[in-house]
Design a protein around this motif. Structure first.
Motif, PDB file in Angstrom:
ATOM      1  N   LYS A   1       0.827  -1.206   0.000  1.00 39.79           N
ATOM      2  CA  LYS A   1       0.000   0.000   0.000  1.00 39.79           C
ATOM      3  C   LYS A   1       0.864   1.259   0.000  1.00 39.79           C
ATOM      4  O   LYS A   1       0.627   2.202  -0.779  1.00 39.79           O
ATOM      5  CB  LYS A   1      -0.911  -0.022   1.233  1.00 39.79           C
ATOM      6  N   GLU A   2       1.884   1.302   0.859  1.00 38.20           N
ATOM      7  CA  GLU A   2       2.751   2.475   0.964  1.00 38.20           C
ATOM      8  C   GLU A   2       3.590   2.681  -0.296  1.00 38.20           C
ATOM      9  O   GLU A   2       3.830   3.813  -0.706  1.00 38.20           O
ATOM     10  CB  GLU A   2       3.668   2.340   2.186  1.00 38.20           C
ATOM     11  N   THR A   3       4.037   1.590  -0.910  1.00 38.38           N
ATOM     12  CA  THR A   3       4.851   1.691  -2.130  1.00 38.38           C
ATOM     13  C   THR A   3       4.023   2.238  -3.289  1.00 38.38           C
ATOM     14  O   THR A   3       4.505   3.034  -4.099  1.00 38.38           O
ATOM     15  CB  THR A   3       5.440   0.307  -2.501  1.00 38.38           C
ATOM     16  N   LYS A   4       2.759   1.825  -3.371  1.00 40.84           N
ATOM     17  CA  LYS A   4       1.872   2.333  -4.430  1.00 40.84           C
ATOM     18  C   LYS A   4       1.536   3.808  -4.204  1.00 40.84           C
ATOM     19  O   LYS A   4       1.368   4.566  -5.152  1.00 40.84           O
ATOM     20  CB  LYS A   4       0.580   1.520  -4.462  1.00 40.84           C
ATOM     21  N   LYS A   5       1.453   4.196  -2.938  1.00 36.64           N
ATOM     22  CA  LYS A   5       1.012   5.537  -2.578  1.00 36.64           C
ATOM     23  C   LYS A   5       2.115   6.586  -2.741  1.00 36.64           C
ATOM     24  O   LYS A   5       1.854   7.721  -3.142  1.00 36.64           O
ATOM     25  CB  LYS A   5       0.526   5.522  -1.118  1.00 36.64           C
ATOM     26  N   SER A   6       3.368   6.202  -2.432  1.00 38.88           N
ATOM     27  CA  SER A   6       4.443   7.202  -2.397  1.00 38.88           C
ATOM     28  C   SER A   6       5.687   6.718  -3.132  1.00 38.88           C
ATOM     29  O   SER A   6       6.060   5.543  -3.046  1.00 38.88           O
ATOM     30  CB  SER A   6       4.795   7.527  -0.941  1.00 38.88           C
ATOM     31  N   LYS A   7       6.349   7.650  -3.848  1.00 37.72           N
ATOM     32  CA  LYS A   7       7.574   7.319  -4.569  1.00 37.72           C
ATOM     33  C   LYS A   7       8.760   7.199  -3.618  1.00 37.72           C
ATOM     34  O   LYS A   7       9.748   6.543  -3.926  1.00 37.72           O
ATOM     35  CB  LYS A   7       7.867   8.390  -5.632  1.00 37.72           C
TER      36      LYS A   7
END
Length: 609
Positions: free
Chosen positions: A515-521
């Motif tokens: 989830k965090e990887t998809k949300k933020s670069k």
């Protein structure tokens, strides 16, 4: 110091096997490959190698900018795996190798095969290649010097995670100059892939059975000995006979009877019934296969002949057998039992077949002469085993192989693997004398071919009468130590419960990371915290001895996830998401494995006396 002295000193320090091979060479050795090898200065001040072979001159580097040429050449190869295997045909002067090295990751392995010793010696004398020679990620094999190293390292590094993503390259011109050796190079890589694929398929098919056998066989550990404990009882001056199940055993049964007492006879499980029906009682029987049908052991229920086995051997055969068990191998889970009671774990290597394990056992027991019987490893009029056994023919498994008379005969891929295995062992055990007692069948290079009668007449003492009362030998573990073993097993029930909880936590951490990887670069604090938690869980699981059983289950049920787990693209975010998704599946398999192992372990605890 000259280039040669500097390079040789580096080889001595970093490449002991290569150094010993070079040291053992006759100073007058000539290889009769290249008519001439020399170097010329290029436009940019580097050097280019020129080889004259069969009247034709071949230039191995650009005469203008050889380093730039090598870097351009290396651009064609993509390094998309975390643990790549790079196999390169030709070392030359090392310039092309350095271009590959620049692209390598810290877990990659680079195998270089130089087919021309004359080129290699020229380079040793005229170039500084210590940067390559001292690199521990690189294996360099030279034809007719240490060529076995390529074969050995390739098979040792190839596994389920990298076998499908290998990088194979040829130093420019080498395939033209040394075309015949180049064919052998490709063949070696193909055979290594088949070897690894076979091993992986075995783990996938037998993974759960390995666990079931190990835990069901624990009940025998208190009444057993290890193979190491038998060494002092073995007459090492006698030859050992390994009786496999090939058709040629039928012709040699009378000589096997004559060998009784004059040699130590090790019989594979499948030939036992035939030998007993023929009036021959071997000194040991060997069984290792996790799913070997009991009918291929014996229909008898009173077999007391000492049984050499792995803890992963088919527990149904161990249940049928009523004599003493000799444990030859165990996994890390059981290793700890031996180590914690100040004993040496048995570690006879698993290998190609039950016959090759019997052969390895003979070496472990100190025998210096081993006679092979029934290792036909080729079809004989359609028969595959003694007693007129004809296995169902499968053309996809068929392969032609050289026989002891120099002819090509029908064999199988797995039998060919056995031949290669024996040849490898004879390479690493040069002082071992192995007699292949047969009149037909596959050729095993390095063995002495003679009939069994000739072998007995040559190597056996007519006055010898060997026998061993194994029941008088004290077992490995005392009653007090068995109490400790039972406690160890109970403690591991608690470990399983802990691993199940941690695997659930790991899945949750993977979901957060996705989830965090998809949300933020960029890496967020939440992602960093979850990654730290995931690493901690991984380390805990890997540290547990029972993980060796869990790992077998995971390989069996999550093989496809493992195949691609180290394959990456140029998109870092995509790579991370892919890794976390695959990791989730592995942790799910860990939870499944705990549920599978728990009841079998509980039963094993009840059966340990």
């Amino acid at each position: 110091m000259t280039y040669y002295e500097k390079n040789i000193e580096c080889i001595k320090k970093n490449r002991r096997y290569m150094y010993s091979c070079l040291k053992d060479m006759d100073t007058a050795t000539t290889f009769e490959q290249a008519e001439d090898v020399n170097s010329v200065i290029t436009r940019d001040g580097e050097q280019a190698v020129i080889v004259k072979y069969k009247g034709t001159e071949y230039r191995l580097n650009s005469l203008y900018r050889p380093i730039e040429e090598a870097n351009r050449w290396a651009e064609q190869f993509s390094f998309n795996n975390y643990n790549n295997i790079i196999s390169m045909f030709g070392f030359g002067n090392g310039i092309f190798a350095r271009a590959i090295i620049k692209k390598m990751g810290e877990k990659d392995t680079f195998l270089i095969y130089e087919p021309c010793p004359d080129v290699f010696f020229h380079v040793l004398n005229n170039y500084d290649i210590t940067d390559i020679l001292s690199n521990t990620q690189i294996s360099i094999a030279i034809d007719k010097i240490n060529e076995f190293e390529f074969h050995n390292v390739l098979r040792g590094t190839m596994d389920i995670t990298n076998m499908s993503e290998q990088i194979m390259c040829i130093y420019p011109q080498y395939d033209k100059i040394f075309s015949e050796i180049c064919i052998e190079f490709w063949k070696e890589i193909k055979d290594a892939y088949i070897h690894t694929k076979t091993n992986v398929n075995t783990e996938i098919v037998f993974g759960k059975r390995f666990i079931e056998n190990t835990l069901n066989n624990i009940k025998y550990i208190g009444k057993s000995n290890t193979i190491l404990e038998l060494k002092e009882d073995m007459p090492a001056d006698m030859p050992a006979i390994v009786v496999a199940a090939g058709p040629s055993v039928e012709k040699q049964i009378d000589e096997i009877k004559r060998a009784k007492g004059k040699t130590v006879i090790f019989a594979v499980d499948r030939i036992l019934e035939y030998l007993l029906d023929s009036g021959v009682e071997p000194d040991f029987v060997v069984t290792v296969d996790p799913m070997k049908p009991v009918k291929y052991f014996s229909s008898r229920t009173d077999v007391k002949i000492p049984l050499m086995c792995f803890m992963e051997s088919n527990y149904e055969i161990l249940d049928r057998h009523v004599g003493k068990k000799i444990i030859c191998n165990c996994n890390r889970f059981l290793d700890k039992i031996y180590l914690d009671t100040k004993k040496t774990p048995p570690r006879t290597r698993s290998s190609a077949s039950v016959a090759t394990v019997a052969f390895t056992a003979c070496i472990a027991l100190g025998f210096e002469r081993i006679i092979l019987v029934g290792q036909d490893l080729a079809y004989n009029g359609g028969n595959s085993h003694a007693g007129g056994v004809k296995e169902e023919y499968n053309s996809e498994r068929e392969v032609m192989i050289e026989d002891i008379h120099g002819n090509q005969v029908k064999s199988r891929y797995d039998w060919k693997e056995f031949v290669i295995w024996y040849q490898d062992m004879l390479t690493v055990c040069p002082n071992l004398k192995v007699i292949d007692a047969k009149e037909e069948g596959a050729k095993i290079k390095g063995t002495i071919i003679m009939t069994l009668k000739e072998a007995i007449d040559t190597y056996c003492d007519e006055n010898s009468n060997f026998s061993l009362n194994i029941d008088e030998k004290a077992t490995t573990f005392s009653e007090k130590e068995m109490v400790f073993i039972k406690k160890y097993l109970k403690d591991n029930l608690n470990v399983l419960n802990e691993m199940e909880e941690k695997a659930q936590d790991a899945i949750e951490a993977c979901n957060i990371l996705i989830k965090e990887t998809k949300k933020s670069k960029t890496e967020t604090y939440t992602a960093k915290d979850s990654f730290k938690k995931l690493s901690k869980i991984n380390n805990y699981i890997l540290e547990q001895p029972i993980n060796s059983l869990i790992d077998q289950y995971v390989t069996a049920v999550a093989a496809q996830q493992l195949v691609g787990i180290y394959q990456f693209s140029d998109d870092i975010r995509e790579n991370n998401i892919k890794t976390y998704e695959k990791s989730k599946n592995v942790f799910k398999a860990i939870i499944e494995s705990v549920d599978y192992i728990r009841p079998i372990l509980e039963k094993a605890i009840d059966e340990v006396i």
